[in-house]
Write an enzyme that holds these catalytic residues in place. Sequence first.
Site, PDB file in Angstrom:
ATOM      1  N   ASP A 251      -4.238  -2.123   4.090  1.00 24.95           N
ATOM      2  CA  ASP A 251      -4.349  -1.404   2.819  1.00 24.95           C
ATOM      3  C   ASP A 251      -5.338  -0.252   2.903  1.00 24.95           C
ATOM      4  OD1 ASP A 251      -3.255  -4.188   1.969  1.00 24.95           O
ATOM      5  OD2 ASP A 251      -2.862  -2.796   0.322  1.00 24.95           O
TER       6      ASP A 251
ATOM      7  N   ASN B 252      -6.940  -5.777   4.367  1.00 17.28           N
ATOM      8  CA  ASN B 252      -5.553  -6.187   4.163  1.00 17.28           C
ATOM      9  C   ASN B 252      -5.564  -7.439   3.286  1.00 17.28           C
ATOM     10  OD1 ASN B 252      -2.687  -5.818   4.694  1.00 17.28           O
ATOM     11  ND2 ASN B 252      -2.801  -7.675   5.914  1.00 17.28           N
ATOM     12  N   LYS B 253      -4.391  -7.919   2.958  1.00 19.89           N
ATOM     13  CA  LYS B 253      -4.247  -9.069   2.062  1.00 19.89           C
ATOM     14  C   LYS B 253      -5.221 -10.197   2.400  1.00 19.89           C
ATOM     15  CE  LYS B 253      -2.235  -9.442  -0.834  1.00 19.89           C
ATOM     16  NZ  LYS B 253      -2.906  -9.124  -2.138  1.00 19.89           N
TER      17      LYS B 253
ATOM     18  N   ALA C 218       0.801  -1.231   0.000  1.00  9.38           N
ATOM     19  CA  ALA C 218       0.000   0.000   0.000  1.00  9.38           C
ATOM     20  C   ALA C 218       0.838   1.287   0.000  1.00  9.38           C
ATOM     21  CB  ALA C 218      -0.969  -0.032   1.179  1.00  9.38           C
TER      22      ALA C 218
ATOM     23  N   ARG D  46      -5.142   0.365  -8.979  1.00  6.98           N
ATOM     24  CA  ARG D  46      -5.636  -0.686  -8.071  1.00  6.98           C
ATOM     25  C   ARG D  46      -6.622   0.001  -7.110  1.00  6.98           C
ATOM     26  NH1 ARG D  46      -1.224  -4.458  -5.271  1.00  6.98           N
ATOM     27  NH2 ARG D  46      -2.999  -5.884  -5.123  1.00  6.98           N
TER      28      ARG D  46
HETATM   29  O1  MRU Z   1      -1.362  -7.122  -3.175  1.00  5.60           O
HETATM   30  P1  MRU Z   1      -0.233  -6.529  -2.381  1.00  5.60           P
HETATM   31  O2  MRU Z   1       0.974  -7.386  -2.350  1.00  5.60           O
HETATM   32  O3  MRU Z   1       0.044  -5.112  -2.775  1.00  5.60           O
HETATM   33  O4  MRU Z   1      -0.818  -6.479  -0.890  1.00  5.60           O
HETATM   34  C1  MRU Z   1      -0.041  -5.918   0.125  1.00  5.60           C
HETATM   35  C2  MRU Z   1      -0.658  -6.056   1.467  1.00  5.60           C
HETATM   36  O5  MRU Z   1      -1.772  -6.513   1.607  1.00  5.60           O
HETATM   37  C3  MRU Z   1       0.092  -5.520   2.660  1.00  5.60           C
HETATM   38  O6  MRU Z   1      -0.214  -6.243   3.796  1.00  5.60           O
HETATM   39  C4  MRU Z   1      -0.339  -4.057   2.838  1.00  5.60           C
HETATM   40  O7  MRU Z   1      -0.096  -3.307   1.690  1.00  5.60           O
HETATM   41  C5  MRU Z   1       0.187  -3.367   4.000  1.00  5.60           C
HETATM   42  S1  MRU Z   1       1.877  -3.361   4.252  1.00  5.60           S
HETATM   43  C6  MRU Z   1       2.788  -2.265   3.727  1.00  5.60           C
END
Ligand code: MRU
Length: 309
Positions: free
Chosen positions: A218, A228-229, A44, A79
């Site tokens: 995120d 989040n992921k 993020a 995104r």
């Molecule tokens: O799809 P991504 O790899 O961009 O997802 C990233 C995440 O979900 C992280 O946990 C999130 O960005 C926070 S950490 C800096």
Amino acid sequence: MALVCDGALRILDQTLLPHEEKWIEIRSPDDMIREIQRLGVRGAPLIGVAAALALAQYAESGADQTQLKNAAQKISAARPTAVNLMAAVNRLAPLADNPKRFIAEAEAIFEEDVALCEAMAKRASDFIQDGDRILTHCNTGALATVGVGTALGAIRKAHESGKKIHVFVDETRPLLQGSRLTAWELGKLGIGYSLVCDNMAGALMARGEVRKVFVGADRIARNGDVANKIGTYPLAVLAKYHSIPFYVVAPKSTLDPDCGSGADIPIEIRDGDEVRFGKSPRNCEVWNPAFDVTPRSLISAIILDDRIL
Ligand code: MRU
């Protein structure tokens, strides 16, 4: 560091890590949009900084106000879930009539991310004790920011202050940000870790192996719900069941005052082929959300750079 701007703007291609370290030169906002979308650059905070620098480069090359505004609009839609991307672009767009200020603001966004990481990582590392065994998900380190990272930054600070810790790294299906990126970063930092498949977290917790869970974010809604992921929410449910503290570490640029709750956070749905590889039938139907929402009731604390929620 996964992004450099030293005359040329380059990103470390995160899709090739950990086996190949290849830098890609970015020459236009469209180049950066492509890299953001295929996760050549990801995380993020990092995609916010990356978008800002690509727009600054475009301003430097002589793009006029209309061109800059159009590019800003396009890149902020690359995104949908990480609000840091929109937040960075929204800071720049009003300055499109003044290239000097536009570029200076992009540089400030870069510098600020380094400082935000230091502050949140330091604050969050106080929640880590000597001997802790910590489970983490996705990649939240130096590859996801331009500083030390968010949740992984806290783990790094705790390690650097002499605390002995062990990290369980969720592989993070389907794109394996845990096994490819977090494991790579922890190895470089000399922090002990064990890689686990996402579906092993419950068994690990049931055995009493996990003392704390640390993840990034995120987007954080006004009521404290966190996107989040994908796979973060089931971890939080498991942590609650096993009475394990569940911490979210994020910069204030991840807060979204316009989202009342997690239900308002747009969730990116990605190509089914990311899930379909391996032994699945070739054209089977797939549901592939890149993120999930963890309700605030499952979160012990959200640790920001400037305060704790
Ligand atoms: O799809 P991504 O790899 O961009 O997802 C990233 C995440 O979900 C992280 O946990 C999130 O960005 C926070 S950490 C800096």
